[in-house]
Design an enzyme around this catalytic site. Structure first.
Site, PDB file in Angstrom:
ATOM      1  N   SER A 337      41.779  37.306  38.389  1.00 21.34           N
ATOM      2  CA  SER A 337      40.616  38.006  38.918  1.00 21.34           C
ATOM      3  C   SER A 337      39.475  38.012  37.901  1.00 21.34           C
ATOM      4  O   SER A 337      39.077  36.970  37.402  1.00 21.34           O
ATOM      5  CB  SER A 337      41.020  39.421  39.338  1.00 21.34           C
ATOM      6  N   ASP A 617      43.690  36.712  45.571  1.00 17.99           N
ATOM      7  CA  ASP A 617      43.640  37.384  44.283  1.00 17.99           C
ATOM      8  C   ASP A 617      44.999  38.055  44.038  1.00 17.99           C
ATOM      9  O   ASP A 617      45.552  38.703  44.922  1.00 17.99           O
ATOM     10  CB  ASP A 617      42.524  38.436  44.352  1.00 17.99           C
TER      11      ASP A 617
END
Length: 787
Positions: A337, A617
């Site tokens: 991320s 993610d």
């Protein structure tokens, strides 16, 4: 590894009868039929005839499949109640493992609908050995690549009626089970090509355009290999069109690497990096003698996500490691991320870790503190729209993550960056930097959450792969189209911003709704941040989104022709598409089943059957980038865990520990005491003295401990400096909440100073951990030598 050729068998399946099937209503018995699907033998789903108005149907029909015994052959049998108006109602579904059959013997099975056994389906199986098949299989023990055939099809006008309007168009050509499926063939154009497994008895079917009339069917096995065959199409009273067909062996070399070892490029890098690490360790540990190659420990930095906060903090901590002379002791750096944004920025410079990080940090700070309103200016929106169109025309699937990627790039840069993941190989040529690995999660787009099913995906400058399957592709080929391990269509390598969009699409959840519900840029930013006041914690956004308003916003209407649905995942062409499973895949020591679901036991529901990857993610599961460092082939000794979560300094690491326990991966117990949980310090050590295979973890949570009273290690703050030591890291009201995309200069400087300080203030612990890593490496080598 190539498998020997014997193993070809003929499977006969005789669907006999059933009894006790329920009725679809009180008055009418079932109209039953049975479907058979064996995707390792054929793309076609077969079915029996329908027996109407009968609770005890008898079919007595036989179906035959040519199979390879080295594959996991699961026959799916389904019984349906046919309905002419609505969808057919399923009655029974069962998977039968053909591998349980013995060659030369018949076996009769009764499958029941429920434990009471009132409804039964009776089937007889017979397995017969066939002469040795010339097919060569390539496998890593989990996945299997089979031979491909290619068929070229070309259309031309013939005869004296070339102006006949009926022949001006083209025809639809179909090869079931081929990668291409159905294609349109027109006169005067280049041949079209089909790729299909050689072992399947495929056939070419030709239909007139815009009709269902089939004018030609050609079994591919009837075509001599490597020779052109001309076939006329009877479209009128006399032939008007001619087809040229050429069937030959397809590409043999795999573009997908099947193997669980590290790629050769990574091995070469590690040999070079060890020289850098050995020199740095000798200096910081003040060693008298040179370290032998097998004594050099593998040290890794593991960074979590956290948006701008994670990016900023990673700059600060890497600066601290650089100041202490420890950055050259690190062989790997993994990110997820927001931390991937820092990594991608740094690795644009091939020698970044050998330089002062003040310059890159200042450039990052300028981007963090700039106004973000201009990224939604009409000229910018038009540019995004144009690039998304071009990307779609190249062959990339459209998804919302692509738009998020361009917006995210504008957040972090003033101008588009033409950088690609493979470009970062320049930063590894001499072992001058740690090897970066970026993490994502592949999951199911429908039905299952990431907590029920997920597969770790790693991206490095060398390869992109799913370690669970032992399947990797060169980084420059990620996003291209593959079938059965072969490259079908090479697409231009994506700019790295599109990969950053995948690695960090957790933030696209809020962004997506903000775009659809906002009319003007300032309304977008208001909506983006509207939850700041009342949000008590950093909650993972839900994947279930609201539908957009019936009247699109001014911003959203720029993209309505590109984004017809609203998926959160980054849709990418699946490089595993078409590969089959080895018969013993589930027992393979490197195949890591997802413990929370039985899905891994059903290969037809796993990733190779999907045309696209569904990439998320990792924050949707665990906010960590640790899994690549736990691969036994990397032999990581020490992990510097850099945690950027605002809530729960040990929460994510505890989840990693629980995950490793479930997956039986060596990892130290994460058991912070009550005092540490109440008042976490800057650095915590977790180790398993009973296991040399488990890495030692040096955990740095994002805390403001002694920094409050110290401007530098051992230097107390003056009264006028105390305000600079107050850094708000609460889960609510913090200026560093993950949805904050702009920091004040003061807040940015505080976070950079804090994270750099937390590393420098633990120099002794870091040096001690490095010293112990050398000793553990020696002890591991000693035990290995004794064995």
């Amino acid at each position: 590894m190539a498998l020997p050729t014997p193993g070809s068998c003929l499977l006969s399946v005789r669907v006999l009868k059933a009894h006790g099937f329920p009725s679809k209503d009180i008055l009418t018995p079932s109209d039953s039929y049975v479907s058979l699907w064996l995707p390792t033998a054929s793309s076609q789903e077969f079915r029996t005839r329908t027996v109407r108005n009968c609770r005890n149907p008898v079919w007595n029909q036989t179906f035959r499949f040519r199979i390879h015994s080295h594959l996991k052959n699961l026959l799916e049998l389904k019984v349906f109640d046919q309905d002419l108006i609505t969808k057919d109602d399923p009655i029974l579904s069962v998977l039968f493992d053909v591998g349980t059959l013995k060659v030369g013997e018949s076996q009769r099975e009764s499958f029941t609908l429920n434990p009471q056994g009132k409804e039964e389906l009776e089937v007889e199986f017979h397995l017969q050995s066939l002469p040795a098949c010339p097919e060569q299989l390539i496998t890593n023990g989990v996945l299997v690549a089979r031979e491909l055939s290619s068929l070229d099809v070309q259309l031309e006008k013939i005869g004296s009626i070339q102006n006949n309007s009926e022949s001006d168009g083209g025809v639809e050509a179909l090869v079931p089970g081929s990668y291409e499926g159905s294609q349109t063939v027109t006169c005067g154009t280049s041949p079209i090509r089909f790729h299909s497994p050689t072992c399947w008895e495929s056939e070419l079917s030709v239909k007139l355009q815009d009709t269902s009339q089939e004018v030609l069917k050609v079994p591919l096995k009837s075509l001599p290999s490597g020779h052109v065959v001309r076939v006329s199409l009877p479209m009128t009273e006399e032939p008007a069109l001619m087809m040229q067909l050429k069937n030959e062996k397809g590409p043999e070399e795999l573009a997908v690497r099947l193997g669980f070892d590290l790629c050769e490029e990574e091995h070469v890098f590690l040999r070079k990096r060890k020289q850098v690490v050995a020199k740095a360790l000798k200096q910081v540990l003040q060693l008298k003698d040179e370290l032998q190659e097998d004594e050099i420990p593998v040290v890794a930095v593991m960074a979590t996500g956290g948006g701008i906060r994670a990016m900023t903090s990673l700059y600060g901590q890497l600066s601290g490691l650089k100041e202490l002379g420890l950055l050259d002791c690190v062989s790997y750096i993994t990110g997820a991320s927001g931390s991937t944004w820092a990594m991608a920025n740094l690795f644009e410079d091939p020698d970044w870790s050998q330089k002062d990080l003040a310059g890159p940090t200042a450039a990052m700070r300028a981007q963090v503190t700039k106004s973000k309103l201009s990224i939604l200016a009409p000229s910018r929106l038009q540019r995004y729209r144009q690039e998304l169109k071009e990307r779609a025309q190249q062959g990339y699937p459209s998804c919302f993550t692509n738009l998020w990627a361009l917006l995210n790039e504008a957040l972090l840069h003033d101008e588009p960056h033409d950088c690609k993941l493979s470009d970062q190989q320049k930063a590894l040529e001499h072992g001058q930097n740690p090897l970066p690995i970026y993490c994502a999660l592949n999951t199911k787009e429908k039905s299952l959450s990431t907590f029920e099913f997920g597969e770790w995906v790693e991206f490095s400058p060398y390869e992109v792969g799913i370690p669970k399957y032992g399947a990797f592709v060169p980084s420059e080929l990620f996003g291209s189209q593959f079938f059965m391990g072969r490259l079908m269509k090479r697409l231009p390598e994506s700019r790295i911003c599109f990969l950053e969009g995948i690695w960090s699409n957790l933030y696209a959840a809020n962004l997506q709704d903000s775009l659809y519900w906002s009319s003007e840029p300032n309304q977008f930013w208001d909506r983006w941040a509207q939850d700041q006041v009342t949000l008590d914690k950093e909650a993972t956004p839900s994947l279930k989104m609201e539908e957009p308003p019936s009247t699109s916003s001014k911003i959203a209407q720029f993209f309505t022709d590109l984004l017809t649905r609203r998926p959160m995942a980054g849709a990418s062409h699946n490089f595993l598409h078409g590969l089959h499973f080895h018969r013993d895949y589930f027992q393979h020591p490197h195949f890591s089943a997802w413990r929370g679901t039985k899905l891994d036991g059903y290969p037809y529901q796993l990733t190779p059957m999907e045309p696209h990857l569904c990439l998320l993610d990792v924050g949707y599961f665990i906010n960590t980038s640790c899994p690549p460092l736990l691969m036994p082939t990397r032999q990581v000794d020490l992990i510097l865990s850099l945690d950027y979560n605002l809530q729960g300094p040990f929460k994510q690491l505890e989840l990693v520990g629980r995950y490793c326990q479930q997956q039986q991966i060596p990892f130290p117990p994460i058991t912070p005491n009550a005092e540490d949980k109440e008042q976490p310090q800057e650095c915590h050590v977790f180790a398993d003295p009973e296991s040399l295979d488990a890495p030692v973890v040096l955990h740095f949570p994002l805390v403001n401990d002694s920094f409050r009273k110290h401007s530098a290690p051992g230097v107390e703050r003056k009264p006028e400096e105390l305000a600079a030591g107050e850094v708000n890291l609460t889960s609510s009201g913090s200026p560093y909440h993950y949805t904050k995309v702009t920091y004040s200069e003061e807040d940015a400087d505080k976070l950079l100073s804090l994270t750099r300080y937390n590393i420098c203030n633990n120099q002794e612990r870091l040096l001690q951990a490095l010293q112990e890593a050398v000793q553990r490496r020696r002890q591991r080598n000693s035990q290995g030598g004794q064995q």
